[in-house]
Design a protein around this motif. Structure first.
Motif, mmCIF file in Angstrom:
data_model
loop_
_atom_site.group_PDB
_atom_site.id
_atom_site.type_symbol
_atom_site.label_atom_id
_atom_site.label_comp_id
_atom_site.label_asym_id
_atom_site.label_seq_id
_atom_site.Cartn_x
_atom_site.Cartn_y
_atom_site.Cartn_z
ATOM 1 N N VAL A 1 -14.543 -9.414 58.279
ATOM 2 C CA VAL A 1 -14.652 -8.021 58.714
ATOM 3 C C VAL A 1 -15.731 -7.857 59.776
ATOM 4 O O VAL A 1 -15.481 -7.345 60.865
ATOM 5 N N TYR B 1 -7.046 5.815 55.585
ATOM 6 C CA TYR B 1 -7.617 4.515 55.934
ATOM 7 C C TYR B 1 -6.964 3.978 57.197
ATOM 8 O O TYR B 1 -5.869 4.395 57.601
ATOM 9 N N LEU C 1 -7.609 0.449 60.350
ATOM 10 C CA LEU C 1 -8.197 -0.860 60.615
ATOM 11 C C LEU C 1 -9.709 -0.731 60.772
ATOM 12 O O LEU C 1 -10.196 0.238 61.356
ATOM 13 N N LEU D 1 -3.766 4.215 59.629
ATOM 14 C CA LEU D 1 -2.526 3.688 59.068
ATOM 15 C C LEU D 1 -1.875 4.657 58.087
ATOM 16 O O LEU D 1 -0.650 4.733 57.998
ATOM 17 N N GLY E 1 0.704 -0.855 57.081
ATOM 18 C CA GLY E 1 -0.524 -0.687 56.304
ATOM 19 C C GLY E 1 -0.388 -0.983 54.832
ATOM 20 O O GLY E 1 -1.228 -0.536 54.041
ATOM 21 N N THR F 1 -0.495 -4.105 53.107
ATOM 22 C CA THR F 1 -1.570 -5.005 52.663
ATOM 23 C C THR F 1 -2.935 -4.379 52.902
ATOM 24 O O THR F 1 -3.878 -4.596 52.141
ATOM 25 N N SER F 2 -3.036 -3.566 53.954
ATOM 26 C CA SER F 2 -4.305 -2.870 54.212
ATOM 27 C C SER F 2 -4.662 -1.946 53.057
ATOM 28 O O SER F 2 -5.846 -1.797 52.710
ATOM 29 N N ARG G 1 -6.273 -3.943 50.450
ATOM 30 C CA ARG G 1 -7.651 -4.290 50.815
ATOM 31 C C ARG G 1 -8.595 -3.128 50.534
ATOM 32 O O ARG G 1 -9.727 -3.325 50.091
ATOM 33 N N VAL G 2 -8.128 -1.906 50.801
ATOM 34 C CA VAL G 2 -8.951 -0.730 50.517
ATOM 35 C C VAL G 2 -9.144 -0.574 49.018
ATOM 36 O O VAL G 2 -10.255 -0.322 48.526
ATOM 37 N N TRP H 1 -11.967 -3.414 52.390
ATOM 38 C CA TRP H 1 -12.133 -2.508 53.521
ATOM 39 C C TRP H 1 -12.612 -1.164 53.014
ATOM 40 O O TRP H 1 -12.365 -0.797 51.861
ATOM 41 N N SER I 1 -12.435 2.956 53.302
ATOM 42 C CA SER I 1 -11.537 4.017 53.756
ATOM 43 C C SER I 1 -12.282 4.983 54.668
ATOM 44 O O SER I 1 -13.515 5.046 54.675
ATOM 45 N N ASP J 1 1.352 -9.050 46.174
ATOM 46 C CA ASP J 1 1.544 -8.874 47.613
ATOM 47 C C ASP J 1 2.576 -9.889 48.109
ATOM 48 O O ASP J 1 2.237 -10.995 48.513
#
Length: 614
Positions: free
Chosen positions: A139, A401, A403, A410, A433, A435-436, A439-440, A445, A447, A552
């Motif tokens: 990141v 959220y 990138l 996304l 978005g 998989t994103s 991650r959040v 990641w 938000s 996933d």
């Protein structure tokens, strides 16, 4: 570079801030607190012992240095008995010096090992705290090659510092002693000339050391970049081979090599200048003693001495003066090694600083992530009317959220939850978005806005994540199955493990290895097909049997029949799952569909109950 984060101004390290300056001393002082954690630590006592050995060595060297002057007098006086006694005395001194030198080397090596263990352990403690290693490598990317800093830079700094610590400490004392002895023989001429000699060359070396530190730092960075490219090729050699990408990878590797050699060229040019003045100091120092004693001799101060006594005096003064110069030049000679320590210390210090910054950020994010779900319920939020009474893994409300470090959004104002017994399928086009979102939810990641409450532990005891490409560590087959827990933290349950391996058709893997606990040096990614890796990851899931799982595209490399078996087994084991999947065949095993449109919009709707037996 400065950034504003949460109302605080944070300073990120710059790649060129490496010199022999105040910043180095601040960073190195922090590292020294790891090298010497307390008075009673082993490193402190090893250092004391090394100092005592060095002091004893100086005493022995002093007597060894006087040995030649005694031989001059013995030979000029033709004293055979005195020669035999002095010969035994000389051999005894040499044997003592050899023992001291060997012991010093051994103790210094022990000190180096102790220091490396302390610094690496401290780095590991911060680096592997929660997900800091992910943020640092993926990141943030504010630090180049953290792996090189932990493995190579720490090794180089500790090894070099263990060689120069004691000479730097003890040289001022030996310098003072031989300064006094020279004064007695040559008056002020000998010691003052040696002192001026030292001052001149110290100033020259200080001017040259800062650029050497700077280019050492840069060379280490380029070294890491070059090594990392080859590591990428080793890890992804099959994919590159399918592309027949040898030519383009050769060009990229050569570019990395050119960058490295360019940095090394700059470094060796500055080291050449530094070495020139160091060598000049060494050889000029060897004749300075004779220049100093020439004045009292030519002035007639020692004209009444016998030739044997004068020879002994010249030899004795030569030893005093040369050793005084040696004390000064020894400090000058440390310049190259000090620059190595300084360059490595800068890189290690930067890593500690960035880990501390990320740790502070992560603490703030954890506070944000673990807001009480009661605040949502008190506001009348009912995010999923199909949720039965039971445990809720997580709840999100008005979550937006995108990138990291990007203005692209996304998904906007997402509201849903994952509750026990209600399986959720996340769908949408590639790049929307999906998989994103995982991650959040996992805290990888941050938000942009909204509320999120995680009510179960992330991991095998709460909510276990199965990625499309599973992760396997080094070790036995049992260690792969019990991961991320240690084998000692789990109940063996061999019958259950064998049952699951048979269920997913991996008994052949067990036969190839020869057992669950057979040590192997396998690279699991080279020895297993993508489908086998995904099936083995489900064995891991079945073994831990967490209440919730995040999948996933975890069945993208297996057959539809195997996919159906894996999903049915999850339901039979009472595992509630949220899946990302593109196959229509996974829909019957889910109750809700969360569709992400990719333009910020989303929809949540129930799936028609299938007749497939789950």
């Amino acid at each position: 570079m400065d950034i504003n984060r949460g109302g605080r101004l944070l300073t990120r390290p710059s790649s060129d801030e490496a010199g022999f300056d105040l910043r180095f001393f601040k960073r190195f002082w922090k590292i020294c607190r790891l090298l010497f954690p307390s008075f009673w630590s082993s490193s402190v006592w090893l250092t004391f012992f090394l100092l005592l050995l060095s002091l004893l060595e100086q005493v022995v060297i002093y007597f060894i240095g006087l040995v030649p002057s005694k031989y001059y007098k013995i030979f000029l006086d033709s004293d055979e008995d005195a020669f035999r006694k002095h010969l035994l005395y000389s051999v005894g001194l040499i044997l003592a010096e050899a023992f001291i030198l060997s012991t010093k080397s051994y103790v210094g090596s022990l000190l180096y090992i102790t220091w490396r263990g302390s610094v690496c352990s401290a780095l590991h403690k911060e680096y592997f705290k929660d997900i800091l290693y992910y943020k640092l490598n993926v990141v943030e990317k504010t630090i180049d090659n953290p792996d090189q800093r932990i493995t190579q830079d720490v090794d180089r700094m500790c090894s070099t510092f263990s060689l120069i610590l004691v000479p730097i400490i003890i040289t001022p004392f030996t310098t003072g002693y031989y300064f006094y002895q020279c004064w007695n023989v040559t008056s002020y001429l000998g010691p003052v000339s040696a002192l001026l000699f030292f001052v001149v060359f110290t100033i020259i070396n200080k001017i040259l050391m800062s650029p050497v530190v700077k280019y050492f730092y840069l060379q280490q960075k380029r070294e890491g970049d070059f090594r990392f490219h080859h590591m990428q090729i080793r890890t992804n050699s099959e994919s590159a081979a399918f592309y027949r990408a040898g030519e383009v990878e050769k060009l990229k590797a050569n570019q990395k090599l050119r960058n490295l050699l360019k940095a090394q060229g700059r470094l060796i040019r500055w080291e050449y200048a530094l070495n020139y003045f160091i060598n000049t100091a060494d050889y000029l120092g060897s004749i300075l003693s004779y220049i100093a004693i020439s004045f009292p001799i030519f002035s007639g101060k020692y004209k009444n001495l016998e030739p044997s006594d004068l020879s002994a005096l010249i030899s004795q003064n030569g030893f005093y003066s040369i050793y005084l110069i040696n004390c000064f030049t020894k400090l000058i000679d440390q310049s190259i090694q000090v620059t190595d320590v300084a360059g490595a210390a800068h890189r290690i210090g930067q890593l500690f600083e960035e880990l501390g910054r990320l740790k502070d950020e992560q603490s703030e994010e954890h506070h944000y992530m673990h807001r009480s779900i009661n605040s949502l319920r008190n506001n009348g939020v009912d995010v999923n009317p199909l949720s039965p009474n039971g445990t809720t893994a997580f709840t999100v409300n008005d979550l937006t959220y995108g990138l990291p470090k990007s203005c692209k959004v996304l998904c906007k104002n997402l509201t849903f939850q994952l509750s026990s017994g209600v399986n959720v399928l996340v769908t949408g086009d590639s790049g929307c978005g999906k998989t994103s979102l995982l991650r959040v939810l996992s805290g990888l990641w941050k938000s942009s806005s909204g509320d999120m409450s995680i009510n179960v532990r992330l991991g095998p005891l709460g909510m276990l994540y199965l990625p499309q490409k599973p992760y396997f560590t080094d070790g036995t087959l049992r260690e792969q199955i019990t991961y991320p827990l240690q084998v000692s933290e789990t109940v063996p349950e061999d019958n259950k493990v064998h049952q699951y391996l048979k269920l997913v058709d991996l008994t052949g893997l067990l036969e190839r290895l020869g057992g669950l606990d057979v040590e192997t040096d396998w690279n699991w990614y080279d020895e297993m097909s993508p489908g086998e890796m995904q099936r083995l990851s489900f064995v891991r899931l079945f073994f831990h049997r967490p209440p919730f799982a995040i999948l996933d595209e975890a069945t993208s490399q297996v057959s539809q029949d195997m996919e159906a078996l894996l999903y049915r087994t999850c339901s039979e084991l009472g595992i509630t799952f949220m899946s990302i999947g593109h196959r229509s065949t996974v829909r019957p095993y889910h109750d809700m569909e969360l569709r992400l449109e990719g333009n910020g919009s989303w929809s949540l709707s129930p799936l028609q109950v299938s007749s497939i037996n789950r």
